[in-house]
Design an enzyme around this catalytic site. Structure first.
Site, PDB file in Angstrom:
ATOM      1  N   ASN A 154       0.808  -1.236   0.000  1.00 23.60           N
ATOM      2  CA  ASN A 154       0.000   0.000   0.000  1.00 23.60           C
ATOM      3  C   ASN A 154       0.838   1.282   0.000  1.00 23.60           C
ATOM      4  O   ASN A 154       0.419   2.297  -0.534  1.00 23.60           O
ATOM      5  CB  ASN A 154      -1.000  -0.021   1.157  1.00 23.60           C
ATOM      6  CG  ASN A 154      -0.350  -0.178   2.502  1.00 23.60           C
ATOM      7  OD1 ASN A 154       0.807  -0.596   2.596  1.00 23.60           O
ATOM      8  ND2 ASN A 154      -1.066   0.149   3.543  1.00 23.60           N
ATOM      9  N   GLU A 251       4.906  -4.680  11.825  1.00 21.14           N
ATOM     10  CA  GLU A 251       3.858  -3.674  11.565  1.00 21.14           C
ATOM     11  C   GLU A 251       2.751  -4.395  10.824  1.00 21.14           C
ATOM     12  O   GLU A 251       2.852  -4.617   9.617  1.00 21.14           O
ATOM     13  CB  GLU A 251       4.428  -2.540  10.697  1.00 21.14           C
ATOM     14  CG  GLU A 251       5.434  -1.656  11.401  1.00 21.14           C
ATOM     15  CD  GLU A 251       4.800  -0.742  12.430  1.00 21.14           C
ATOM     16  OE1 GLU A 251       3.555  -0.729  12.560  1.00 21.14           O
ATOM     17  OE2 GLU A 251       5.553  -0.042  13.123  1.00 21.14           O
ATOM     18  N   CYS A 285      -3.355   0.461   6.792  1.00 20.46           N
ATOM     19  CA  CYS A 285      -3.408  -0.465   7.926  1.00 20.46           C
ATOM     20  C   CYS A 285      -4.097   0.110   9.159  1.00 20.46           C
ATOM     21  O   CYS A 285      -4.778  -0.579   9.883  1.00 20.46           O
ATOM     22  CB  CYS A 285      -1.995  -0.883   8.292  1.00 20.46           C
ATOM     23  SG  CYS A 285      -0.920   0.536   8.560  1.00 20.46           S
ATOM     24  N   GLU A 459       7.916   2.119  14.628  1.00 18.73           N
ATOM     25  CA  GLU A 459       8.668   2.805  13.577  1.00 18.73           C
ATOM     26  C   GLU A 459       8.587   4.302  13.852  1.00 18.73           C
ATOM     27  O   GLU A 459       7.791   4.772  14.656  1.00 18.73           O
ATOM     28  CB  GLU A 459       8.071   2.471  12.201  1.00 18.73           C
ATOM     29  CG  GLU A 459       8.309   1.011  11.843  1.00 18.73           C
ATOM     30  CD  GLU A 459       8.116   0.661  10.379  1.00 18.73           C
ATOM     31  OE1 GLU A 459       7.057   0.983   9.825  1.00 18.73           O
ATOM     32  OE2 GLU A 459       9.038   0.045   9.792  1.00 18.73           O
TER      33      GLU A 459
HETATM   34  P1  NAD Z   1       1.102  -9.749   3.211  1.00 12.57           P
HETATM   35  O1  NAD Z   1       1.190 -10.160   4.624  1.00 12.57           O
HETATM   36  O2  NAD Z   1       0.378 -10.617   2.258  1.00 12.57           O
HETATM   37  O3  NAD Z   1       2.575  -9.537   2.596  1.00 12.57           O
HETATM   38  C1  NAD Z   1       3.493  -8.653   3.176  1.00 12.57           C
HETATM   39  C2  NAD Z   1       4.890  -8.985   2.685  1.00 12.57           C
HETATM   40  O4  NAD Z   1       5.320 -10.220   3.265  1.00 12.57           O
HETATM   41  C3  NAD Z   1       5.002  -9.178   1.162  1.00 12.57           C
HETATM   42  O5  NAD Z   1       6.213  -8.596   0.727  1.00 12.57           O
HETATM   43  C4  NAD Z   1       5.047 -10.686   1.019  1.00 12.57           C
HETATM   44  O6  NAD Z   1       5.714 -11.122  -0.142  1.00 12.57           O
HETATM   45  C5  NAD Z   1       5.823 -11.081   2.252  1.00 12.57           C
HETATM   46  N1  NAD Z   1       5.619 -12.460   2.711  1.00 12.57           N
HETATM   47  C6  NAD Z   1       4.544 -13.247   2.562  1.00 12.57           C
HETATM   48  N2  NAD Z   1       4.751 -14.450   3.149  1.00 12.57           N
HETATM   49  C7  NAD Z   1       5.982 -14.412   3.705  1.00 12.57           C
HETATM   50  C8  NAD Z   1       6.761 -15.335   4.463  1.00 12.57           C
HETATM   51  N3  NAD Z   1       6.305 -16.543   4.786  1.00 12.57           N
HETATM   52  N4  NAD Z   1       7.995 -14.955   4.887  1.00 12.57           N
HETATM   53  C9  NAD Z   1       8.467 -13.722   4.599  1.00 12.57           C
HETATM   54  N5  NAD Z   1       7.783 -12.807   3.873  1.00 12.57           N
HETATM   55  C10 NAD Z   1       6.543 -13.139   3.434  1.00 12.57           C
HETATM   56  O7  NAD Z   1       0.487  -8.278   3.246  1.00 12.57           O
HETATM   57  P2  NAD Z   1       0.012  -7.366   2.019  1.00 12.57           P
HETATM   58  O8  NAD Z   1      -1.255  -7.965   1.478  1.00 12.57           O
HETATM   59  O9  NAD Z   1       1.153  -7.120   1.127  1.00 12.57           O
HETATM   60  O10 NAD Z   1      -0.324  -5.993   2.759  1.00 12.57           O
HETATM   61  C11 NAD Z   1      -1.523  -5.766   3.432  1.00 12.57           C
HETATM   62  C12 NAD Z   1      -1.372  -6.012   4.918  1.00 12.57           C
HETATM   63  O11 NAD Z   1      -0.307  -5.219   5.423  1.00 12.57           O
HETATM   64  C13 NAD Z   1      -2.598  -5.588   5.689  1.00 12.57           C
HETATM   65  O12 NAD Z   1      -2.881  -6.551   6.682  1.00 12.57           O
HETATM   66  C14 NAD Z   1      -2.181  -4.284   6.323  1.00 12.57           C
HETATM   67  O13 NAD Z   1      -2.882  -3.943   7.491  1.00 12.57           O
HETATM   68  C15 NAD Z   1      -0.736  -4.510   6.577  1.00 12.57           C
HETATM   69  N6  NAD Z   1      -0.011  -3.232   6.709  1.00 12.57           N
HETATM   70  C16 NAD Z   1       0.450  -2.847   7.942  1.00 12.57           C
HETATM   71  C17 NAD Z   1       1.087  -1.629   8.107  1.00 12.57           C
HETATM   72  C18 NAD Z   1       1.587  -1.169   9.470  1.00 12.57           C
HETATM   73  O14 NAD Z   1       2.428  -0.297   9.509  1.00 12.57           O
HETATM   74  N7  NAD Z   1       1.106  -1.719  10.560  1.00 12.57           N
HETATM   75  C19 NAD Z   1       1.286  -0.807   7.010  1.00 12.57           C
HETATM   76  C20 NAD Z   1       0.828  -1.227   5.759  1.00 12.57           C
HETATM   77  C21 NAD Z   1       0.180  -2.444   5.620  1.00 12.57           C
END
Ligand code: NAD
Length: 485
Positions: A154, A251, A285, A459
């Site tokens: 995002n 995060e 998020c 962060e």
């Molecule tokens: P996701 O969890 O599907 O993927 C996040 C990242 O992790 C990607 O780069 C993915 O390739 C990687 N990944 C997936 N499986 C993995 C594994 N087993 N080991 C290591 N890396 C792995 O999330 P998304 O769909 O890309 O993003 C949306 C989510 O992110 C939402 O839940 C949102 O709330 C969260 N988010 C949190 C914050 C925050 O600061 N708290 C900010 C932005 C988004």
């Protein structure tokens, strides 16, 4: 298309672009049209090894430089990001589909803020002196070593910089893996850091899906992992990092509450609800997606909200007038449509929106459900799309219990004109980031992060320094050593 969206190569390692076409192809899709705008390749084991080797080799020399020298490079990179904000924002819009109206003020600029902030404090990172009579201890604030950053889709530029800036300020190196959905912008961040004078090997970008992330997290050379992603991914990454007793920052997702009391300024509360549900098409998020509105003002709030949503300019994200763009991917759009169906099936009242927009790309209408109850799926699960759930309440105690009744704890907001109530409610929120009469501000000076399942660590702000450095205590004896024999 005149804008060049295909990068020179998929990865950026040891100060240069690197390709390995043996990796699984990753097609980058412009969400506003569905068109393929670049094709990259996921990192092979050889690429992963090359990135980690470069990061390990470069780190000690970087940590040995003074904080002033490190900070100067980060601040120069911040200036370059700001100078190139237009081009970077266009690229971020191609990568994510978010309107240029947003990307031009919230992405590279936020990344630049982080580089400037951590560049500014790099020189003031010190240990302390502890006097013990004639003897003394001093602490050294040392880098952790090689850090791995893993990003969500995002805020690709912001996430890349929010992790790079404190990591590099503290003397670490980083291997960053962007989300496979939005792989383009982190490469630009790497280019700019090196142009600003960052020695080769300190900030490397490798592409790939979850397996590439997993391979990075488990590598013995890695000392710290910072993930921005969903709770299910967080659980896996946290467990894998625990195996090697590595430092972590998590995060993760949220289902944050926003409480609007009967004495709130309705116009501001509606603005907060719009920002906290529809900015970035709801893909934020910390969004306040459970909006608890006092019964006495509920219909007035909904009427004004519906009216204001009618002013959203939905269309070409590159048009600076557009204020609401597509979802990041067809898959995310389908997920959100599934939640909308569940909302209707479980008896929530659809106030507006609810449908895919009839045009190319992955556009959904801004959607509001009212009469939502606590047990409904749309009130319990993170949707990550433009879907607001409005719930009623009458009593403060009751709404506090309901607001906190979630596994998540990322953010929370309250709108009221009652000063004491505002602070009492903020104190009672089980969330890492709270807002009074506003929503979703994220200045680099303030800690950002979640409690409960929404995360570990913080962060931004000085607090991030604690998560990218460690203290070493050095005991110095001035008198003789007493031994028992
Ligand atoms: P996701 O969890 O599907 O993927 C996040 C990242 O992790 C990607 O780069 C993915 O390739 C990687 N990944 C997936 N499986 C993995 C594994 N087993 N080991 C290591 N890396 C792995 O999330 P998304 O769909 O890309 O993003 C949306 C989510 O992110 C939402 O839940 C949102 O709330 C969260 N988010 C949190 C914050 C925050 O600061 N708290 C900010 C932005 C988004």
């Amino acid at each position: 298309m005149t804008y060049k969206t295909q990068p020179e190569a998929s990865h950026f390692i040891d100060g240069a672009y690197v390709e390995d076409t043996a990796g699984t192809p990753i097609k980058v899709i412009y969400p506003a049209t569905g068109e393929v705008i670049a094709t990259l390749h996921a990192a092979t084991p050889a690429i992963i090894d090359r990135a980690l080797t470069a990061a390990k080799k470069a780190q000690a020399g970087w940590a040995a430089m003074t904080g002033t020298e490190r900070g100067r490079i980060l601040r120069r990179a911040a200036d370059l990001l700001r100078e190139r904000n237009h081009d970077l924002s266009v690229l971020e819009t191609y990568d994510t589909g978010k309107p240029y109206q947003e990307t031009s003020v919230a992405d590279a600029t936020s990344g630049a803020d982080a580089l400037e902030y951590f560049g500014g404090i790099a020189a003031s990172l010190t240990g302390e002196h502890i006097q013990l009579g004639e003897n003394w201890v001093y602490t050294r604030r040392e880098a952790l070593g090689v850090c791995v950053g893993i990003g969500a889709w995002n805020y690709p530029t912001q996430i890349a910089c929010w992790k790079a800036a404190p990591a590099l300020a503290c003397g670490n190196s980083m291997v960053f893996k962007p989300s496979e959905t939005t792989p383009l912008c982190a490469l630009k961040v790497a280019e700019i850091l090196h142009e600003a004078g960052l020695p080769a090997g300190l900030y490397n970008v490798v592409q790939g899906m979850g397996e590439v992330g997993a391979a990075l997290v488990t590598d013995r050379r890695v000392d710290k992992v910072s993930l921005t992603g969903s709770v299910p991914t967080g659980r896996k990454v946290y467990a894998a990092a625990a195996e090697g007793i590595k430092h972590v920052t998590m995060e993760l997702g949220g289902k944050s509450p926003m409480i609007v009391f009967e004495d709130a300024d309705i116009e501001n509360a509606v603005s907060g609800a719009i920002l906290g549900n529809f900015y970035s098409s709801g893909q934020v998020c910390s969004n306040g997606t459970r909006v608890f509105v006092h019964k006495a003002i509920k219909e007035k709030f909904l009427a004004r909200l519906t009216e204001r949503l009618g002013n959203a300019v939905i269309g070409d994200p590159m048009d600076p007038k557009t204020s609401f763009g597509p979802m990041v991917s067809e898959r995310q759009m389908a997920t959100v449509l599934g939640y909308i169906e569940k909302g209707e099936a479980e008896g929530a009242r659809l106030v507006c929106g609810g449908k895919r927009i009839d045009r190319e790309g992955f556009y959904l209408e801004p959607t509001v459900f009212a009469d939502v109850t606590d047990g409904m799926t749309i009130a319990r699960e993170e949707i990550f799309g433009p879907v607001m759930a409005v719930l009623d309440f009458e009593e403060e105690d009751d709404v506090m219990t309901r607001a906190n009744d979630t596994e998540f704890g990322l953010a929370a907001g309250v709108f009221t004109r009652d000063l004491t109530r505002a602070h009492r409610v903020a104190a009672r929120f089980e969330a890492g980031t709270c807002f009074i009469n506003t929503y979703n501000d994220a200045p680099v000076e303030a800690p950002f992060g979640g409690s409960k399942m929404s995360g570990v660590g913080r962060e931004n702000s000085r607090a991030a320094i604690e998560h990218y450095s460690q203290l070493k205590s050095v005991f110095v004896r001035m008198d003789d050593v007493e031994a028992p024999f």
